[in-house]
Scaffold this active site. Structure first.
Site, PDB file in Angstrom:
ATOM      1  N   VAL A   1       1.048  -3.732   3.802  1.00  0.00           N
ATOM      2  CA  VAL A   1       1.018  -5.035   4.473  1.00  0.00           C
ATOM      3  C   VAL A   1       2.284  -5.868   4.240  1.00  0.00           C
ATOM      4  O   VAL A   1       2.448  -6.917   4.851  1.00  0.00           O
ATOM      5  CB  VAL A   1      -0.223  -5.906   4.115  1.00  0.00           C
ATOM      6  CG1 VAL A   1      -1.485  -5.329   4.692  1.00  0.00           C
ATOM      7  CG2 VAL A   1      -0.326  -6.149   2.636  1.00  0.00           C
TER       8      VAL A   1
ATOM      9  N   TYR B   1      -4.823   3.457   7.953  1.00  0.00           N
ATOM     10  CA  TYR B   1      -6.180   2.898   8.066  1.00  0.00           C
ATOM     11  C   TYR B   1      -6.821   3.293   9.391  1.00  0.00           C
ATOM     12  O   TYR B   1      -6.705   4.442   9.807  1.00  0.00           O
ATOM     13  CB  TYR B   1      -6.152   1.363   7.880  1.00  0.00           C
ATOM     14  CG  TYR B   1      -5.374   0.952   6.676  1.00  0.00           C
ATOM     15  CD1 TYR B   1      -5.712   1.465   5.419  1.00  0.00           C
ATOM     16  CD2 TYR B   1      -4.291   0.085   6.743  1.00  0.00           C
ATOM     17  CE1 TYR B   1      -5.001   1.109   4.289  1.00  0.00           C
ATOM     18  CE2 TYR B   1      -3.584  -0.277   5.610  1.00  0.00           C
ATOM     19  CZ  TYR B   1      -3.943   0.239   4.398  1.00  0.00           C
ATOM     20  OH  TYR B   1      -3.244  -0.113   3.282  1.00  0.00           O
TER      21      TYR B   1
ATOM     22  N   TYR C   1      -3.816  -2.317 -10.209  1.00  0.00           N
ATOM     23  CA  TYR C   1      -3.613  -1.972  -8.793  1.00  0.00           C
ATOM     24  C   TYR C   1      -2.669  -2.980  -8.128  1.00  0.00           C
ATOM     25  O   TYR C   1      -1.719  -2.606  -7.424  1.00  0.00           O
ATOM     26  CB  TYR C   1      -4.994  -1.927  -8.107  1.00  0.00           C
ATOM     27  CG  TYR C   1      -4.978  -2.029  -6.607  1.00  0.00           C
ATOM     28  CD1 TYR C   1      -4.638  -0.939  -5.817  1.00  0.00           C
ATOM     29  CD2 TYR C   1      -5.323  -3.222  -5.962  1.00  0.00           C
ATOM     30  CE1 TYR C   1      -4.634  -1.038  -4.430  1.00  0.00           C
ATOM     31  CE2 TYR C   1      -5.328  -3.325  -4.587  1.00  0.00           C
ATOM     32  CZ  TYR C   1      -4.971  -2.231  -3.819  1.00  0.00           C
ATOM     33  OH  TYR C   1      -4.965  -2.338  -2.452  1.00  0.00           O
TER      34      TYR C   1
ATOM     35  N   LYS D   1       0.236   3.306  -2.973  1.00  0.00           N
ATOM     36  CA  LYS D   1      -0.940   4.184  -3.069  1.00  0.00           C
ATOM     37  C   LYS D   1      -0.557   5.661  -2.987  1.00  0.00           C
ATOM     38  O   LYS D   1      -1.256   6.526  -3.501  1.00  0.00           O
ATOM     39  CB  LYS D   1      -1.933   3.847  -1.947  1.00  0.00           C
ATOM     40  CG  LYS D   1      -2.533   2.445  -2.072  1.00  0.00           C
ATOM     41  CD  LYS D   1      -3.357   2.078  -0.842  1.00  0.00           C
ATOM     42  CE  LYS D   1      -3.920   0.667  -0.950  1.00  0.00           C
ATOM     43  NZ  LYS D   1      -4.587   0.223   0.278  1.00  0.00           N
TER      44      LYS D   1
ATOM     45  N   SER E   1       0.796  -1.233   0.000  1.00  0.00           N
ATOM     46  CA  SER E   1       0.000   0.000   0.000  1.00  0.00           C
ATOM     47  C   SER E   1       0.825   1.277   0.000  1.00  0.00           C
ATOM     48  O   SER E   1       0.258   2.362  -0.152  1.00  0.00           O
ATOM     49  CB  SER E   1      -0.945   0.016   1.198  1.00  0.00           C
ATOM     50  OG  SER E   1      -2.044  -0.794   0.907  1.00  0.00           O
TER      51      SER E   1
HETATM   52  N1  GLU Z   1      -2.325  -5.235  -2.032  1.00  0.00           N
HETATM   53  C1  GLU Z   1      -2.881  -5.162  -0.718  1.00  0.00           C
HETATM   54  C2  GLU Z   1      -4.368  -5.400  -0.788  1.00  0.00           C
HETATM   55  O1  GLU Z   1      -4.976  -4.903  -1.666  1.00  0.00           O
HETATM   56  C3  GLU Z   1      -2.561  -3.831  -0.121  1.00  0.00           C
HETATM   57  C4  GLU Z   1      -3.012  -3.681   1.318  1.00  0.00           C
HETATM   58  C5  GLU Z   1      -1.994  -2.996   2.192  1.00  0.00           C
HETATM   59  O2  GLU Z   1      -0.813  -2.946   1.909  1.00  0.00           O
HETATM   60  O3  GLU Z   1      -2.403  -2.496   3.252  1.00  0.00           O
HETATM   61  O4  GLU Z   1      -4.964  -6.092  -0.011  1.00  0.00           O
END
Ligand code: GLU
Length: 307
Positions: free
Chosen positions: A261, A243, A191, A66, A63
């Protein structure tokens, strides 16, 4: 300030905690990673780097990507982007479907999964197709990290798609509310390709400098986004970067940061440095347990935070 000694002290202090985190196992390709690893790097505006631990080891940025896709989407779509995505904290887990239903397919912010999938859709609109969107994002990441070797790991990207039920559900829900323009599978695969990019803490701390310097890379002088856009991205990082634990991260660390993650966390100190930390064991909110602790120790020991 003796940054190297501070990083060494942090590495010593976090070692007993390495066993407490849990590696993400909902993406099978990530569940193989040895949790007993830790790396941390900082990059100053003149390019000087200080590191400790596994700072050259490549890991899945997940993430953290992002941040880079949001940067490009904001650059090209400006304020129009907020017609499709909000900028408020969600107070919910990263992959929650419930709020998206209540709020008629408009994701709370670009850092929860629904928001980042939506950002990817906006980038596909801008670049014309999913291959170009993927390649341009990779090109951007290579530029800000000043590192041409950066790649996405296809094994991780495929593994994510094979188990991508929830992300596909989020994309389908947005599509049902007419808030996704392109083919659901293409958007979600693009993504995942970005999430599967692999970098080290050295590369990531370097890549944060444009955000620490009002959108301009302090080493190359290249301007990527406006000062106002950099300010907004940093604000969304502070309020939404972790989050439903974003408040907790701001409370303990006091810096804008973004987690993934894969166990990586990036952060920055405005006008001073980029920071990256990695340890694959996660806490119950899906953020690196030791990484969060290391950043808290860093701001405590240096006295540097935005507050
Ligand atoms: N590729 C992971 C997902 O979509 C990213 C989530 C993350 O890194 O928090 O679940």
């Amino acid at each position: 300030m003796d940054y190297q000694s501070i990083l060494n002290e942090i590495a010593d202090e976090i070692t007993p905690l390495l066993k407490d985190g849990k590696v993400a196992d909902y993406i099978p390709a990530l569940s193989m990673v040895d949790p007993n690893q830790f790396g941390m790097s900082i990059t100053l505006f003149d390019g000087t780097q200080y590191s400790v631990g596994h700072s050259n080891t490549l890991f899945s940025i997940q993430s953290i990507s992002k941040l880079f896709t949001f940067t490009l989407a904001l650059k090209f779509h400006g304020f129009d982007l907020y017609k499709r995505i909000g900028h408020e904290p969600s107070g919910n887990p990263f992959n929650s479907l419930v709020q998206l239903e209540y709020e008629k397919g408009k994701p709370r912010n670009p850092f929860i999964n629904a928001g980042a999938i939506n950002v990817t859709d906006a980038l596909i609109n801008h670049y014309g197709d999913e291959t170009s969107a993927y390649e341009e994002v990779l090109k951007f990441i290579r530029a800000i990290a000043d590192e041409d070797s950066i790649r996405s790991n296809p094994i991780v990207a495929v593994s994510e798609m094979e188990h991508g039920y929830r992300n596909l559900a989020l994309a389908n829900l947005m599509k049902s509310f007419n808030n996704l323009d392109n083919n659901v599978l293409d958007v979600v695969q693009t993504y995942f390709n970005h999430c599967a990019v692999e970098m080290s803490t050295k590369m990531l701390s370097r890549a944060m400098l444009y955000l620490a310097n009002h959108g301009v890379d302090p080493i190359t002088g290249k301007s990527y986004i406006t000062a106002q856009q950099a300010k907004r991205i940093n604000a969304v990082m502070l309020t939404c970067g972790h989050y439903d634990a974003s408040g907790d991260f701001a409370f303990h660390v006091g810096l804008p940061g973004k987690s993934g993650v894969g166990g990586g966390i990036v952060a920055l100190i405005p006008k001073k440095m980029g920071i990256a930390v990695w340890s694959p064991g996660l806490n119950s909110n899906g953020n690196s347990l030791v990484g969060t602790m290391a950043l808290e120790l860093f701001t405590t020991k240096t006295g540097l935070s935005i507050f």
